[in-house]
Structure formats: C-alpha cells, structure tokens
Write a protein that holds these residues in place. Structure first.
Motif, PDB file in Angstrom:
ATOM      1  N   LEU A  12      -1.336 -15.470 -42.687  1.00 60.18           N
ATOM      2  CA  LEU A  12      -0.099 -16.224 -42.898  1.00 60.18           C
ATOM      3  C   LEU A  12       0.934 -15.399 -43.645  1.00 60.18           C
ATOM      4  CD1 LEU A  12      -1.440 -19.791 -43.779  1.00 60.18           C
ATOM      5  CD2 LEU A  12      -0.732 -18.894 -41.559  1.00 60.18           C
ATOM      6  N   ASN A  13       0.500 -14.658 -44.640  1.00 60.82           N
ATOM      7  CA  ASN A  13       1.430 -13.832 -45.412  1.00 60.82           C
ATOM      8  C   ASN A  13       1.963 -12.652 -44.608  1.00 60.82           C
ATOM      9  OD1 ASN A  13       1.252 -15.488 -47.649  1.00 60.82           O
ATOM     10  ND2 ASN A  13      -0.346 -14.269 -48.621  1.00 60.82           N
ATOM     11  N   SER A  14       1.098 -11.989 -43.850  1.00 59.90           N
ATOM     12  CA  SER A  14       1.530 -10.798 -43.115  1.00 59.90           C
ATOM     13  C   SER A  14       2.421 -11.140 -41.924  1.00 59.90           C
ATOM     14  CB  SER A  14       0.323  -9.988 -42.651  1.00 59.90           C
ATOM     15  OG  SER A  14      -0.386 -10.677 -41.646  1.00 59.90           O
ATOM     16  N   LYS A  15       2.251 -12.322 -41.369  1.00 63.62           N
ATOM     17  CA  LYS A  15       3.044 -12.705 -40.200  1.00 63.62           C
ATOM     18  C   LYS A  15       4.209 -13.629 -40.545  1.00 63.62           C
ATOM     19  CE  LYS A  15      -0.511 -12.099 -36.701  1.00 63.62           C
ATOM     20  NZ  LYS A  15      -1.077 -12.657 -35.472  1.00 63.62           N
ATOM     21  N   ASN A  16       4.365 -13.965 -41.837  1.00 61.30           N
ATOM     22  CA  ASN A  16       5.466 -14.833 -42.273  1.00 61.30           C
ATOM     23  C   ASN A  16       5.458 -16.151 -41.487  1.00 61.30           C
ATOM     24  OD1 ASN A  16       7.653 -15.478 -43.885  1.00 61.30           O
ATOM     25  ND2 ASN A  16       9.118 -14.732 -42.365  1.00 61.30           N
ATOM     26  N   VAL A  17       4.347 -16.846 -41.526  1.00 59.17           N
ATOM     27  CA  VAL A  17       4.133 -18.048 -40.729  1.00 59.17           C
ATOM     28  C   VAL A  17       4.485 -19.298 -41.526  1.00 59.17           C
ATOM     29  CG1 VAL A  17       2.369 -19.402 -39.528  1.00 59.17           C
ATOM     30  CG2 VAL A  17       2.317 -16.912 -39.410  1.00 59.17           C
ATOM     31  N   SER A  18       5.161 -20.225 -40.877  1.00 62.64           N
ATOM     32  CA  SER A  18       5.451 -21.531 -41.470  1.00 62.64           C
ATOM     33  C   SER A  18       4.315 -22.485 -41.149  1.00 62.64           C
ATOM     34  CB  SER A  18       6.750 -22.101 -40.901  1.00 62.64           C
ATOM     35  OG  SER A  18       7.822 -21.260 -41.177  1.00 62.64           O
ATOM     36  N   ILE A  19       4.058 -23.408 -42.075  1.00 57.86           N
ATOM     37  CA  ILE A  19       2.981 -24.384 -41.892  1.00 57.86           C
ATOM     38  C   ILE A  19       3.582 -25.769 -41.773  1.00 57.86           C
ATOM     39  CG2 ILE A  19       0.947 -25.443 -42.925  1.00 57.86           C
ATOM     40  CD1 ILE A  19       0.523 -22.836 -44.461  1.00 57.86           C
ATOM     41  N   THR A  20       3.098 -26.511 -40.801  1.00 56.69           N
ATOM     42  CA  THR A  20       3.479 -27.903 -40.647  1.00 56.69           C
ATOM     43  C   THR A  20       2.205 -28.718 -40.467  1.00 56.69           C
ATOM     44  OG1 THR A  20       4.923 -29.427 -39.441  1.00 56.69           O
ATOM     45  CG2 THR A  20       3.753 -27.777 -38.139  1.00 56.69           C
ATOM     46  N   GLY A  21       2.327 -29.998 -40.535  1.00 53.30           N
ATOM     47  CA  GLY A  21       1.168 -30.862 -40.347  1.00 53.30           C
ATOM     48  C   GLY A  21       1.417 -32.237 -40.913  1.00 53.30           C
ATOM     49  N   ASN A  22       0.502 -33.125 -40.648  1.00 51.37           N
ATOM     50  CA  ASN A  22       0.568 -34.473 -41.190  1.00 51.37           C
ATOM     51  C   ASN A  22       0.134 -34.435 -42.653  1.00 51.37           C
ATOM     52  OD1 ASN A  22       0.853 -37.282 -41.172  1.00 51.37           O
ATOM     53  ND2 ASN A  22      -1.306 -37.555 -40.710  1.00 51.37           N
ATOM     54  N   ASP A  23       0.827 -35.154 -43.513  1.00 52.61           N
ATOM     55  CA  ASP A  23       0.528 -35.205 -44.944  1.00 52.61           C
ATOM     56  C   ASP A  23       0.598 -33.802 -45.547  1.00 52.61           C
ATOM     57  OD1 ASP A  23      -0.048 -36.144 -47.445  1.00 52.61           O
ATOM     58  OD2 ASP A  23      -2.140 -36.632 -47.027  1.00 52.61           O
ATOM     59  N   LEU A  24       1.747 -33.183 -45.380  1.00 53.16           N
ATOM     60  CA  LEU A  24       1.953 -31.812 -45.827  1.00 53.16           C
ATOM     61  C   LEU A  24       1.736 -31.645 -47.331  1.00 53.16           C
ATOM     62  CD1 LEU A  24       2.617 -29.093 -44.625  1.00 53.16           C
ATOM     63  CD2 LEU A  24       5.030 -29.572 -44.953  1.00 53.16           C
ATOM     64  N   LYS A  25       2.038 -32.670 -48.101  1.00 52.40           N
ATOM     65  CA  LYS A  25       1.827 -32.590 -49.551  1.00 52.40           C
ATOM     66  C   LYS A  25       0.349 -32.350 -49.872  1.00 52.40           C
ATOM     67  CE  LYS A  25       2.513 -35.146 -53.841  1.00 52.40           C
ATOM     68  NZ  LYS A  25       2.990 -36.404 -54.435  1.00 52.40           N
ATOM     69  N   SER A  26      -0.533 -33.109 -49.240  1.00 52.24           N
ATOM     70  CA  SER A  26      -1.975 -32.920 -49.463  1.00 52.24           C
ATOM     71  C   SER A  26      -2.443 -31.562 -48.968  1.00 52.24           C
ATOM     72  CB  SER A  26      -2.778 -34.032 -48.774  1.00 52.24           C
ATOM     73  OG  SER A  26      -2.543 -35.261 -49.411  1.00 52.24           O
ATOM     74  N   ILE A  27      -1.876 -31.103 -47.848  1.00 50.44           N
ATOM     75  CA  ILE A  27      -2.238 -29.782 -47.327  1.00 50.44           C
ATOM     76  C   ILE A  27      -1.864 -28.707 -48.349  1.00 50.44           C
ATOM     77  CG2 ILE A  27      -1.649 -28.036 -45.586  1.00 50.44           C
ATOM     78  CD1 ILE A  27      -1.426 -30.331 -43.554  1.00 50.44           C
ATOM     79  N   LEU A  28      -0.663 -28.797 -48.891  1.00 52.78           N
ATOM     80  CA  LEU A  28      -0.202 -27.782 -49.840  1.00 52.78           C
ATOM     81  C   LEU A  28      -1.022 -27.822 -51.133  1.00 52.78           C
ATOM     82  CD1 LEU A  28       3.647 -27.965 -49.274  1.00 52.78           C
ATOM     83  CD2 LEU A  28       2.042 -26.240 -48.442  1.00 52.78           C
ATOM     84  N   ILE A  29      -1.386 -29.018 -51.579  1.00 53.42           N
ATOM     85  CA  ILE A  29      -2.238 -29.122 -52.779  1.00 53.42           C
ATOM     86  C   ILE A  29      -3.595 -28.486 -52.501  1.00 53.42           C
ATOM     87  CG2 ILE A  29      -3.516 -30.739 -54.248  1.00 53.42           C
ATOM     88  CD1 ILE A  29      -1.065 -32.641 -53.975  1.00 53.42           C
ATOM     89  N   SER A  30      -4.172 -28.814 -51.340  1.00 53.97           N
ATOM     90  CA  SER A  30      -5.479 -28.247 -50.988  1.00 53.97           C
ATOM     91  C   SER A  30      -5.415 -26.730 -50.860  1.00 53.97           C
ATOM     92  CB  SER A  30      -6.003 -28.862 -49.686  1.00 53.97           C
ATOM     93  OG  SER A  30      -6.240 -30.238 -49.847  1.00 53.97           O
ATOM     94  N   LEU A  31      -4.340 -26.217 -50.263  1.00 50.90           N
ATOM     95  CA  LEU A  31      -4.172 -24.770 -50.121  1.00 50.90           C
ATOM     96  C   LEU A  31      -4.024 -24.102 -51.489  1.00 50.90           C
ATOM     97  CD1 LEU A  31      -1.858 -24.453 -46.990  1.00 50.90           C
ATOM     98  CD2 LEU A  31      -4.318 -24.047 -47.123  1.00 50.90           C
ATOM     99  N   SER A  32      -3.306 -24.750 -52.397  1.00 49.54           N
ATOM    100  CA  SER A  32      -3.155 -24.161 -53.730  1.00 49.54           C
ATOM    101  C   SER A  32      -4.487 -24.167 -54.491  1.00 49.54           C
ATOM    102  CB  SER A  32      -2.072 -24.879 -54.520  1.00 49.54           C
ATOM    103  OG  SER A  32      -2.491 -26.181 -54.883  1.00 49.54           O
ATOM    104  N   ASN A  33      -5.336 -25.129 -54.203  1.00 50.08           N
ATOM    105  CA  ASN A  33      -6.646 -25.181 -54.853  1.00 50.08           C
ATOM    106  C   ASN A  33      -7.547 -24.032 -54.437  1.00 50.08           C
ATOM    107  OD1 ASN A  33      -5.964 -27.510 -56.246  1.00 50.08           O
ATOM    108  ND2 ASN A  33      -7.013 -28.870 -54.826  1.00 50.08           N
TER     109      ASN A  33
END
Length: 144
Positions: A121-142
C-alpha cells in the motif's frame, strides 16, 4: 420497465443482491433468466499461501484504490483481532485471506500478511475504501 438499464445502474451502485429481485418483477421476456453472478463476477480467490498473496498484491495498480473488508473476533475494533480480510482489486476480482484457525485450518501468518500489505500500500500509493471505514482504520492502526 427497462430491466437491463436498471440492472446496469444497480451494478454500478453495488446493489448486486437486488438485481435478481428486479428481474423477478419484470415480465419473463424482458431479461434472460440468469442469476446475478452468471457472468462469472466477482471472482474471489481463496488466498492460502504467501505466493498467492504476493500475486494478489501485485495486481493492485499504482495510485489505485482497493476495498477492504475485515472480519474480526468481536464488535469493538480496539479490542478485537482481525481474523480474515477480503481485498477487492476492482469490482470483479478479490482475494479472501484467513488469518485465524477460526476461519481455516491453515491461515496465513497475520504478522507476515500485515507487513506485506503495508509495504504494498505504501509503495504503490493506494487508497483504501470499504464499509465502516472508521473501524477498518482503527483495526489497521492496531496492527501497525
């Protein structure tokens, strides 16, 4: 009712489950009697090893966008463990990755998966979308 036009609109909006219902409301000669996924889409690959994961991640386009769906062990993202991930590369290609033996007998290593996903994701500069993006971002930060 213009069933083919309505089907196309529903596909574009992601209302795939409603398409078969619309087809049932239309006269029999209005549309072919085929299920929603008769065209072979979407294709969801079961990712079971590192080579398959690398192949899936290689399909992510530079400066592209992916959709993530996370399955967790609970309802609270701060306290839950991600046990499975679905990555949609586009509307017809996705990969399902098990990270827990609750989902499959041979899950991928969660640490290895997250490291490879983060690098991609970092090397390709990819954007993330999805349902309940807030929970996704919290989980990714964890997971870092």
């Amino acid at each position: 009712m213009d069933v083919p036009a309505l089907v196309q609109i529903f596909r574009e909006c992601g209302f795939r489950r409603l398409i078969d219902q619309v087809r049932q409301l239309a006269p029999e000669d209005a549309t072919p009697a085929q299920p929603i996924f008769a065209d072979g889409e979407p294709i969801v690959e079961m990712i079971t090893n590192d080579a398959e994961l690398a192949a899936l991640l290689a399909k992510i386009p530079q400066d592209g966008e992916i959709a993530l769906r996370l399955e967790s062990s609970g309802l609270e993202p701060f306290r839950s463990e991600v046990i499975a991930v679905t990555i949609a590369i586009d509307e017809s290609n996705a990969g399902f990755i098990s990270l827990s033996d609750l989902i499959s007998e041979s899950p991928l290593s969660a640490d290895d998966f997250w490291a490879q996903l983060k690098t991609t994701l970092n090397s390709k500069n990819v954007s993330i979308t999805g349902n309940d993006l807030k929970s996704i971002l919290i989980s990714l930060s964890n997971v870092g």
